[in-house]
Enzyme design. Structure first.
Site, mmCIF file in Angstrom:
data_model
loop_
_atom_site.group_PDB
_atom_site.id
_atom_site.type_symbol
_atom_site.label_atom_id
_atom_site.label_comp_id
_atom_site.label_asym_id
_atom_site.label_seq_id
_atom_site.Cartn_x
_atom_site.Cartn_y
_atom_site.Cartn_z
ATOM 1 N N GLN A 134 0.914 -1.200 -0.003
ATOM 2 C CA GLN A 134 0.023 0.172 -0.132
ATOM 3 C C GLN A 134 0.947 1.282 -0.016
ATOM 4 O O GLN A 134 0.395 2.329 -0.101
ATOM 5 C CB GLN A 134 -0.964 0.002 1.228
ATOM 6 C CG GLN A 134 -1.813 -1.146 1.508
ATOM 7 C CD GLN A 134 -2.428 -1.097 2.770
ATOM 8 O OE1 GLN A 134 -3.544 -0.562 2.811
ATOM 9 N NE2 GLN A 134 -1.991 -1.807 3.762
ATOM 10 N N ASP A 187 6.062 4.927 -1.196
ATOM 11 C CA ASP A 187 7.697 5.240 -1.198
ATOM 12 C C ASP A 187 8.558 4.711 -1.866
ATOM 13 O O ASP A 187 9.775 5.085 -1.880
ATOM 14 C CB ASP A 187 7.877 5.307 0.571
ATOM 15 C CG ASP A 187 8.044 3.909 1.147
ATOM 16 O OD1 ASP A 187 7.370 3.704 2.545
ATOM 17 O OD2 ASP A 187 8.094 2.843 0.394
ATOM 18 N N HIS A 232 -1.452 1.510 -4.270
ATOM 19 C CA HIS A 232 -1.714 3.079 -4.128
ATOM 20 C C HIS A 232 -0.975 3.902 -4.978
ATOM 21 O O HIS A 232 -0.974 5.164 -4.676
ATOM 22 C CB HIS A 232 -1.715 3.229 -2.722
ATOM 23 C CG HIS A 232 -2.898 2.650 -1.885
ATOM 24 N ND1 HIS A 232 -2.890 2.545 -0.486
ATOM 25 C CD2 HIS A 232 -3.961 2.184 -2.193
ATOM 26 C CE1 HIS A 232 -3.931 2.051 -0.141
ATOM 27 N NE2 HIS A 232 -4.562 1.670 -1.087
ATOM 28 N N SER A 236 -2.415 -0.956 9.386
ATOM 29 C CA SER A 236 -3.698 -0.888 10.311
ATOM 30 C C SER A 236 -5.043 -1.521 9.901
ATOM 31 O O SER A 236 -5.774 -1.771 10.517
ATOM 32 C CB SER A 236 -3.837 0.669 10.581
ATOM 33 O OG SER A 236 -4.297 1.249 9.332
ATOM 34 N N GLU A 284 1.087 -3.509 17.112
ATOM 35 C CA GLU A 284 -0.259 -3.349 17.799
ATOM 36 C C GLU A 284 -1.489 -4.031 17.098
ATOM 37 O O GLU A 284 -1.224 -4.703 16.067
ATOM 38 C CB GLU A 284 -0.746 -1.834 17.419
ATOM 39 C CG GLU A 284 0.357 -0.745 17.642
ATOM 40 C CD GLU A 284 0.362 -0.566 19.270
ATOM 41 O OE1 GLU A 284 1.191 -0.195 19.591
ATOM 42 O OE2 GLU A 284 -0.794 -0.801 19.961
HETATM 43 C C1 BV8 Z 1 -12.027 3.868 -2.908
HETATM 44 C C2 BV8 Z 1 -1.966 6.977 -1.039
HETATM 45 C C3 BV8 Z 1 -13.932 3.640 -4.032
HETATM 46 C C4 BV8 Z 1 -1.876 8.246 -0.926
HETATM 47 C C5 BV8 Z 1 -3.704 5.906 0.528
HETATM 48 C C6 BV8 Z 1 -15.612 7.936 2.399
HETATM 49 C C7 BV8 Z 1 -15.303 8.704 1.359
HETATM 50 C C8 BV8 Z 1 -14.634 8.038 0.360
HETATM 51 C C9 BV8 Z 1 -13.995 6.889 0.573
HETATM 52 C C10 BV8 Z 1 -14.446 6.231 1.567
HETATM 53 C C11 BV8 Z 1 -15.121 6.679 2.711
HETATM 54 N N1 BV8 Z 1 -15.205 6.025 3.560
HETATM 55 C C12 BV8 Z 1 -14.617 4.604 3.354
HETATM 56 C C13 BV8 Z 1 -13.946 4.848 2.097
HETATM 57 C C14 BV8 Z 1 -13.159 4.168 1.390
HETATM 58 C C15 BV8 Z 1 -11.736 4.464 1.589
HETATM 59 C C16 BV8 Z 1 -11.385 4.046 2.954
HETATM 60 O O1 BV8 Z 1 -10.775 2.726 3.107
HETATM 61 N N2 BV8 Z 1 -11.185 4.836 4.070
HETATM 62 C C17 BV8 Z 1 -10.750 4.465 5.363
HETATM 63 C C18 BV8 Z 1 -10.087 5.474 5.984
HETATM 64 C C19 BV8 Z 1 -11.723 3.887 6.022
HETATM 65 N N3 BV8 Z 1 -10.936 4.157 0.545
HETATM 66 C C20 BV8 Z 1 -10.649 4.801 -0.461
HETATM 67 O O2 BV8 Z 1 -11.003 5.925 -0.611
HETATM 68 C C21 BV8 Z 1 -10.118 4.067 -1.778
HETATM 69 N N4 BV8 Z 1 -10.643 4.165 -2.795
HETATM 70 O O3 BV8 Z 1 -12.736 3.122 -1.792
HETATM 71 O O4 BV8 Z 1 -12.612 4.106 -4.011
HETATM 72 C C22 BV8 Z 1 -14.460 4.181 -5.313
HETATM 73 C C23 BV8 Z 1 -15.808 3.605 -5.718
HETATM 74 C C24 BV8 Z 1 -16.327 3.876 -6.944
HETATM 75 C C25 BV8 Z 1 -15.866 4.989 -7.506
HETATM 76 C C26 BV8 Z 1 -14.740 5.798 -7.115
HETATM 77 C C27 BV8 Z 1 -14.274 5.264 -5.969
HETATM 78 C C28 BV8 Z 1 -8.588 4.643 -1.922
HETATM 79 C C29 BV8 Z 1 -7.922 4.304 -0.760
HETATM 80 C C30 BV8 Z 1 -6.300 4.737 -0.919
HETATM 81 C C31 BV8 Z 1 -6.050 6.021 -0.392
HETATM 82 N N5 BV8 Z 1 -4.603 6.439 -0.396
HETATM 83 N N6 BV8 Z 1 -2.480 6.315 0.303
HETATM 84 C C32 BV8 Z 1 -0.890 8.788 -0.072
HETATM 85 O O5 BV8 Z 1 0.044 7.894 0.251
HETATM 86 O O6 BV8 Z 1 -0.911 9.970 0.184
HETATM 87 S S1 BV8 Z 1 -4.366 5.285 2.091
HETATM 88 C C33 BV8 Z 1 -3.008 5.506 3.027
HETATM 89 O O7 BV8 Z 1 -3.565 4.729 4.117
HETATM 90 C C34 BV8 Z 1 -1.701 4.860 2.796
HETATM 91 O O8 BV8 Z 1 -1.714 4.527 1.331
HETATM 92 C C35 BV8 Z 1 -2.014 3.374 3.332
HETATM 93 O O9 BV8 Z 1 -1.882 2.481 2.368
HETATM 94 C C36 BV8 Z 1 -3.198 3.359 4.082
HETATM 95 C C37 BV8 Z 1 -3.603 2.480 5.092
HETATM 96 O O10 BV8 Z 1 -2.554 2.826 6.135
HETATM 97 P P1 BV8 Z 1 -1.415 1.915 6.439
HETATM 98 O O11 BV8 Z 1 -0.528 1.760 5.514
HETATM 99 O O12 BV8 Z 1 -2.200 0.730 7.267
HETATM 100 O O13 BV8 Z 1 -0.828 2.778 7.602
HETATM 101 P P2 BV8 Z 1 -1.493 3.331 9.028
HETATM 102 O O14 BV8 Z 1 -0.452 4.334 9.324
HETATM 103 O O15 BV8 Z 1 -2.832 3.472 9.131
HETATM 104 O O16 BV8 Z 1 -0.952 1.918 9.974
HETATM 105 C C38 BV8 Z 1 0.416 1.859 10.222
HETATM 106 C C39 BV8 Z 1 0.565 0.398 10.922
HETATM 107 O O17 BV8 Z 1 1.854 -0.001 11.111
HETATM 108 C C40 BV8 Z 1 -0.116 0.349 12.376
HETATM 109 O O18 BV8 Z 1 -1.127 -0.644 12.432
HETATM 110 C C41 BV8 Z 1 1.137 0.364 13.356
HETATM 111 O O19 BV8 Z 1 0.707 -0.132 14.353
HETATM 112 C C42 BV8 Z 1 2.062 -0.202 12.496
HETATM 113 N N7 BV8 Z 1 3.419 -0.259 12.917
HETATM 114 C C43 BV8 Z 1 4.026 1.091 13.285
HETATM 115 N N8 BV8 Z 1 5.241 0.833 13.192
HETATM 116 C C44 BV8 Z 1 5.707 -0.489 12.795
HETATM 117 C C45 BV8 Z 1 4.380 -1.016 12.521
HETATM 118 N N9 BV8 Z 1 4.219 -2.157 11.990
HETATM 119 C C46 BV8 Z 1 5.305 -2.915 11.798
HETATM 120 N N10 BV8 Z 1 6.531 -2.577 12.271
HETATM 121 C C47 BV8 Z 1 6.787 -1.222 12.876
HETATM 122 N N11 BV8 Z 1 8.106 -0.817 13.146
#
Ligand code: BV8
Length: 243
Positions: A98, A101, A116, A190, A216
């Site tokens: 996802q 980088d 992504h 996450s 976590e």
């Molecule tokens: C889509 C790129 C549908 C950009 C990213 C309301 C309105 C619109 C859409 C939605 C909505 N509600 C829900 C949605 C769907 C939405 C979604 O899922 N939202 C979530 C927030 C609920 N999804 C979308 O919009 C997707 N598109 O659904 O389109 C559609 C249908 C029809 C027609 C048109 C469209 C698009 C989603 C992609 C968004 N882009 N990134 C950029 O980077 O700037 S998302 C962004 O969050 C990142 O790319 C990443 O991939 C993603 C998830 O985050 P994580 O990678 O999990 O990172 P996070 O910080 O959350 O967690 C880190 C984890 O690591 C933690 O668990 C932590 O404990 C752990 N960690 C920390 N340290 C360590 C570790 N693990 C291991 N080792 C360590 N040392």
């Protein structure tokens, strides 16, 4: 630390899918989105990572992405990235990320499936097919003129924003791999952003076992047969030792 049953499943696997998230880059010093000090703590996703935000204030969005490009350019892949490269030589591994980088590729991983998009790709905000690559060694200053496409429209970061469809080919490749794998290893995500967070379910439906590497718990934890409650580098290096 590594359950013998997980070791056996990985050794016997015809195919292993690894799904990584921002936590995979955390030990390279690249901030996650939702963790402490995460990017979304300083900014709100909907204020920056959406087409609406770009239309409203392209200079602000570009300043944010340029600051992330600088942070990534100054970072280096860590031991966990390197362990993953070596693991790919021991088990039939498909890497789906996802992350935008490019750290997996810099570590030497090949055929990385980027769900992504990429921080280093520039596409046309008006939708023309021209694509350009940003140069990590020459990230423009925040107040530098915004990049323009050959067609004259503003260029945008080549990433998938909220509300945007994921690119068809990477999605098809990732879901085909998940439907054909025996183990899916989720690392550093996450598990709340869809559709990427649905990939482990596709693997489970195809009979795969799920392992999660994350310090976590996440919504995936309850569905994972194996949970390695550790940072990515430590867990991946331990997996490498037993495989
Ligand atoms: C889509 C790129 C549908 C950009 C990213 C309301 C309105 C619109 C859409 C939605 C909505 N509600 C829900 C949605 C769907 C939405 C979604 O899922 N939202 C979530 C927030 C609920 N999804 C979308 O919009 C997707 N598109 O659904 O389109 C559609 C249908 C029809 C027609 C048109 C469209 C698009 C989603 C992609 C968004 N882009 N990134 C950029 O980077 O700037 S998302 C962004 O969050 C990142 O790319 C990443 O991939 C993603 C998830 O985050 P994580 O990678 O999990 O990172 P996070 O910080 O959350 O967690 C880190 C984890 O690591 C933690 O668990 C932590 O404990 C752990 N960690 C920390 N340290 C360590 C570790 N693990 C291991 N080792 C360590 N040392």
């Amino acid at each position: 630390m590594i359950d013998d049953r997980l070791t056996a499943a990985l050794r016997a696997a015809r195919r292993v899918v690894v799904l990584t998230g921002a936590g995979m880059s955390a030990e390279s010093g690249v901030p996650t989105f939702r963790g402490a000090g995460g990017l979304w703590k300083t900014y709100r996703a909907e204020d920056l990572a959406t087409p609406q935000a770009f239309r409203r204030d392209p200079a602000l969005v570009w300043a944010w992405y340029r600051s992330r490009q600088r942070a990534v350019a100054a970072a280096a892949p860590h031991a966990g990235h390197a362990a993953l490269v070596r693991l790919a030589g021991r088990v039939p591994l498909t890497l789906v990320t996802q992350n935008v980088d490019g750290l997996h590729q810099r570590a030497g991983s090949r055929d990385v499936i980027e769900l992504h998009g990429s921080l280093w790709r520039l596409t046309c905000s008006a939708g023309c097919p021209h694509v350009a690559e940003a140069r990590p060694e020459a990230v423009p200053d925040d107040d530098a003129p915004l990049p323009r496409c050959v067609c004259g429209a503003l260029q945008r970061p080549g990433v998938v924003w909220f509300g945007e469809q994921l690119p068809e080919e990477p999605v098809a490749a990732a879901w085909a791999a998940a439907a054909d794998c025996d183990v899916l290893l989720s690392v550093g995500t996450s598990s709340i952003v869809y559709p990427a967070a649905a990939l482990p379910s596709a693997a489970r439906e195809a009979g795969a076992v799920i392992a999660e590497i994350n310090p976590e718990p996440t919504p995936l934890t309850a569905h994972a047969e194996f949970v390695l409650r550790a940072p990515a580098a430590e867990a991946l290096m331990r997996l490498e030792v037993v495989l």
